[in-house]
Design a protein around this motif. Sequence first.
Motif, PDB file in Angstrom:
ATOM      1  N   VAL A 187       0.804  -1.225   0.000  1.00 20.39           N
ATOM      2  CA  VAL A 187       0.000   0.000   0.000  1.00 20.39           C
ATOM      3  C   VAL A 187       0.835   1.273   0.000  1.00 20.39           C
ATOM      4  O   VAL A 187       0.288   2.377   0.026  1.00 20.39           O
ATOM      5  CB  VAL A 187      -0.959   0.023   1.212  1.00 20.39           C
ATOM      6  N   GLY A 188       2.159   1.144  -0.015  1.00 23.78           N
ATOM      7  CA  GLY A 188       3.026   2.315  -0.140  1.00 23.78           C
ATOM      8  C   GLY A 188       3.011   3.251   1.054  1.00 23.78           C
ATOM      9  O   GLY A 188       3.068   4.475   0.888  1.00 23.78           O
ATOM     10  N   ARG A 189       2.929   2.708   2.281  1.00 26.38           N
ATOM     11  CA  ARG A 189       2.940   3.559   3.467  1.00 26.38           C
ATOM     12  C   ARG A 189       3.483   2.803   4.666  1.00 26.38           C
ATOM     13  O   ARG A 189       3.692   1.595   4.602  1.00 26.38           O
ATOM     14  CB  ARG A 189       1.531   4.067   3.776  1.00 26.38           C
ATOM     15  N   ARG A 190       3.748   3.531   5.760  1.00 26.80           N
ATOM     16  CA  ARG A 190       4.139   2.917   7.017  1.00 26.80           C
ATOM     17  C   ARG A 190       3.326   3.539   8.152  1.00 26.80           C
ATOM     18  O   ARG A 190       2.812   4.655   8.032  1.00 26.80           O
ATOM     19  CB  ARG A 190       5.643   3.028   7.294  1.00 26.80           C
ATOM     20  N   TYR A 191       3.223   2.784   9.255  1.00 26.03           N
ATOM     21  CA  TYR A 191       2.464   3.223  10.417  1.00 26.03           C
ATOM     22  C   TYR A 191       3.420   3.496  11.571  1.00 26.03           C
ATOM     23  O   TYR A 191       4.381   2.748  11.787  1.00 26.03           O
ATOM     24  CB  TYR A 191       1.458   2.145  10.828  1.00 26.03           C
ATOM     25  N   TRP A 198      -3.752   1.509  14.790  1.00 25.45           N
ATOM     26  CA  TRP A 198      -3.031   0.439  14.093  1.00 25.45           C
ATOM     27  C   TRP A 198      -2.446  -0.563  15.082  1.00 25.45           C
ATOM     28  O   TRP A 198      -2.494  -1.777  14.846  1.00 25.45           O
ATOM     29  CB  TRP A 198      -1.944   1.025  13.202  1.00 25.45           C
ATOM     30  N   MET A 199      -1.916  -0.072  16.189  1.00 26.69           N
ATOM     31  CA  MET A 199      -1.351  -0.981  17.193  1.00 26.69           C
ATOM     32  C   MET A 199      -2.433  -1.868  17.795  1.00 26.69           C
ATOM     33  O   MET A 199      -2.198  -3.041  18.097  1.00 26.69           O
ATOM     34  CB  MET A 199      -0.640  -0.184  18.285  1.00 26.69           C
ATOM     35  N   LYS A 200      -3.650  -1.326  17.956  1.00 29.01           N
ATOM     36  CA  LYS A 200      -4.750  -2.147  18.458  1.00 29.01           C
ATOM     37  C   LYS A 200      -5.127  -3.217  17.435  1.00 29.01           C
ATOM     38  O   LYS A 200      -5.413  -4.367  17.791  1.00 29.01           O
ATOM     39  CB  LYS A 200      -5.966  -1.286  18.770  1.00 29.01           C
ATOM     40  N   ILE A 201      -5.124  -2.846  16.157  1.00 28.19           N
ATOM     41  CA  ILE A 201      -5.427  -3.815  15.097  1.00 28.19           C
ATOM     42  C   ILE A 201      -4.419  -4.964  15.132  1.00 28.19           C
ATOM     43  O   ILE A 201      -4.790  -6.137  15.000  1.00 28.19           O
ATOM     44  CB  ILE A 201      -5.418  -3.125  13.715  1.00 28.19           C
ATOM     45  N   LEU A 202      -3.148  -4.631  15.319  1.00 26.49           N
ATOM     46  CA  LEU A 202      -2.110  -5.664  15.357  1.00 26.49           C
ATOM     47  C   LEU A 202      -2.245  -6.544  16.594  1.00 26.49           C
ATOM     48  O   LEU A 202      -2.038  -7.761  16.525  1.00 26.49           O
ATOM     49  CB  LEU A 202      -0.724  -5.013  15.322  1.00 26.49           C
ATOM     50  N   LYS A 203      -2.602  -5.931  17.730  1.00 24.19           N
ATOM     51  CA  LYS A 203      -2.822  -6.734  18.939  1.00 24.19           C
ATOM     52  C   LYS A 203      -4.024  -7.660  18.756  1.00 24.19           C
ATOM     53  O   LYS A 203      -3.997  -8.830  19.161  1.00 24.19           O
ATOM     54  CB  LYS A 203      -3.030  -5.835  20.157  1.00 24.19           C
ATOM     55  N   ASP A 204      -5.079  -7.132  18.139  1.00 23.36           N
ATOM     56  CA  ASP A 204      -6.253  -7.962  17.860  1.00 23.36           C
ATOM     57  C   ASP A 204      -5.893  -9.128  16.944  1.00 23.36           C
ATOM     58  O   ASP A 204      -6.409 -10.243  17.105  1.00 23.36           O
ATOM     59  CB  ASP A 204      -7.364  -7.126  17.214  1.00 23.36           C
ATOM     60  N   MET A 205      -5.011  -8.869  15.983  1.00 23.50           N
ATOM     61  CA  MET A 205      -4.575  -9.924  15.071  1.00 23.50           C
ATOM     62  C   MET A 205      -3.856 -11.028  15.846  1.00 23.50           C
ATOM     63  O   MET A 205      -4.126 -12.219  15.645  1.00 23.50           O
ATOM     64  CB  MET A 205      -3.649  -9.343  13.995  1.00 23.50           C
ATOM     65  N   ARG A 206      -2.977 -10.649  16.768  1.00 23.14           N
ATOM     66  CA  ARG A 206      -2.280 -11.637  17.582  1.00 23.14           C
ATOM     67  C   ARG A 206      -3.265 -12.415  18.450  1.00 23.14           C
ATOM     68  O   ARG A 206      -3.183 -13.644  18.565  1.00 23.14           O
ATOM     69  CB  ARG A 206      -1.228 -10.941  18.450  1.00 23.14           C
ATOM     70  N   ASP A 207      -4.216 -11.702  19.043  1.00 21.09           N
ATOM     71  CA  ASP A 207      -5.217 -12.373  19.882  1.00 21.09           C
ATOM     72  C   ASP A 207      -6.046 -13.357  19.063  1.00 21.09           C
ATOM     73  O   ASP A 207      -6.403 -14.441  19.544  1.00 21.09           O
ATOM     74  CB  ASP A 207      -6.133 -11.343  20.543  1.00 21.09           C
ATOM     75  N   SER A 208      -6.358 -12.974  17.831  1.00 19.81           N
ATOM     76  CA  SER A 208      -7.132 -13.861  16.958  1.00 19.81           C
ATOM     77  C   SER A 208      -6.367 -15.146  16.673  1.00 19.81           C
ATOM     78  O   SER A 208      -6.933 -16.246  16.738  1.00 19.81           O
ATOM     79  CB  SER A 208      -7.471 -13.143  15.644  1.00 19.81           C
TER      80      SER A 208
END
Length: 495
Positions: A187-191, A198-208
Amino acid sequence: MAQLNTVTIGLVIFATIIIALSYIRILWRRKTLPPGPFPMPFLGNALRLSTEGLMPSLIKMAEDYGPVYTVHFGSRPTVIVIGYQAVKEVLIDLGDIFLGRGTIPVFERFYNNSGLTQLNGEYWRQMRQFSLLTLKDFGMGRKTLEEPIQVEAHHLVDYFRKSNKQPINPSTTLSCASSNIIASVLVGRRYEYTDEKWMKILKDMRDSFEIISSPWGQMYDMFPNIMDYLPGHHRKMFDLLKELKEVVKENVKDHEDSLDPSCPRDYIDCFLIRMRQENVNSKTCFDKTNLVSTVFDMFLGGAETTSVTLHFGILHFIKFPEIQEKLREEIDQVIGRNREPKVEDRSQMPYMNAVIHEIQRISDVLPMGCIRSAIRDVTLRGYKIPKGMDVLPLLTTVLRDPSQFETPDRFNIKHFLDENGKFKKNNGFMPFAAGKRACIGEGLVRMQLFILFATILQKFTLKSVVDPKDLDISPTESGLENIPPSHKVIFIPRE
């Protein structure tokens, strides 16, 4: 009352017929399939699999039935393949036959049966070829992608310095670093690490992934039609990833609004351009549904599995400080204290190369690998495998095969070092699977692991808050993914 008795008798007869037909179907299947434990109607081998956990149960069954056997996940028969030699036959020797994607109920719901992971046949070939060429154009596996990884390494160093030698859990930050590298291509970007959403999304991904790898997730894969209607922890694993999919959809919409076909910026732009070219063809895999699912899948793979490997690696560094010290000595000798690590340094650093390979082997991030299916009838070790039959090569049994590794259950750098201290390859090293359906991001992952590990150890000494001898770094869950334990790490800047 007589009418009620008649209805009851009718239901009993009906149930008896259904059970009898199920047994007849099972017996008919077992005539040609590899041996295995006899399944119960509807339940399959669920009761036997649940006693010790899915992975230990599957591995132990090989003692009774051999390296190729059949197990029933609910009513779904699956051929299990154990050990280096048997897995090699499936993925490499007969790789052109076992090219289909097998049944993964969790992923089928994640991706709505779309995207590179789930596609089969000609659509899969077109999508894989397009993805490989496009990712290569944007630097995948090439020196041109070195710069985004180095940039991310600088951000990690700055973040760890700001911890001021205080113990921190690096898990979500490592996920963000990994996601940023794949995001630069997709997507041509960084967070930023301070981006709370975004950090919550990544934590949710790990929890999933923790839930998917738990007994809840394993039960869902056996009985998806039933578990969809039952309450339980498994229902959360889908909700936790909704926000990530929405972010992917938003990125696709933004790219559509700003697309310049003469100057594609990233993978999404290239896919949108291909969609326009294929617009006249109603039977194409290049549509928005497959675009969203493919980018979503690449984010999951690029951010999750790579960050888990990085996390396990850091845990091994603090568990074995003597290895950490030898790595720093090699870094100082080849790279020095100030120059940033480059991919080309890897060829001069056999110890670092061997340690990274051993971290990948022992961490065993995706122990079950990804299920395949036969695209036509085939004979495997004397057994007839019909077209469409699911086949599950257990990668964990390759990475821990005693015929390939001297101490398969113990961290041992000599698995990848010869007697002269030179790096040596090992055929049993298959963390990315093998063959034509192996992970397309292997080159990117290898570059990331080397540059990020080398940069972190160049700049920091890593220590645990407890005695390394007491540090348990065993996975907390082991199913689809091995989940690393949560430990705090002290990052001490090197003077």
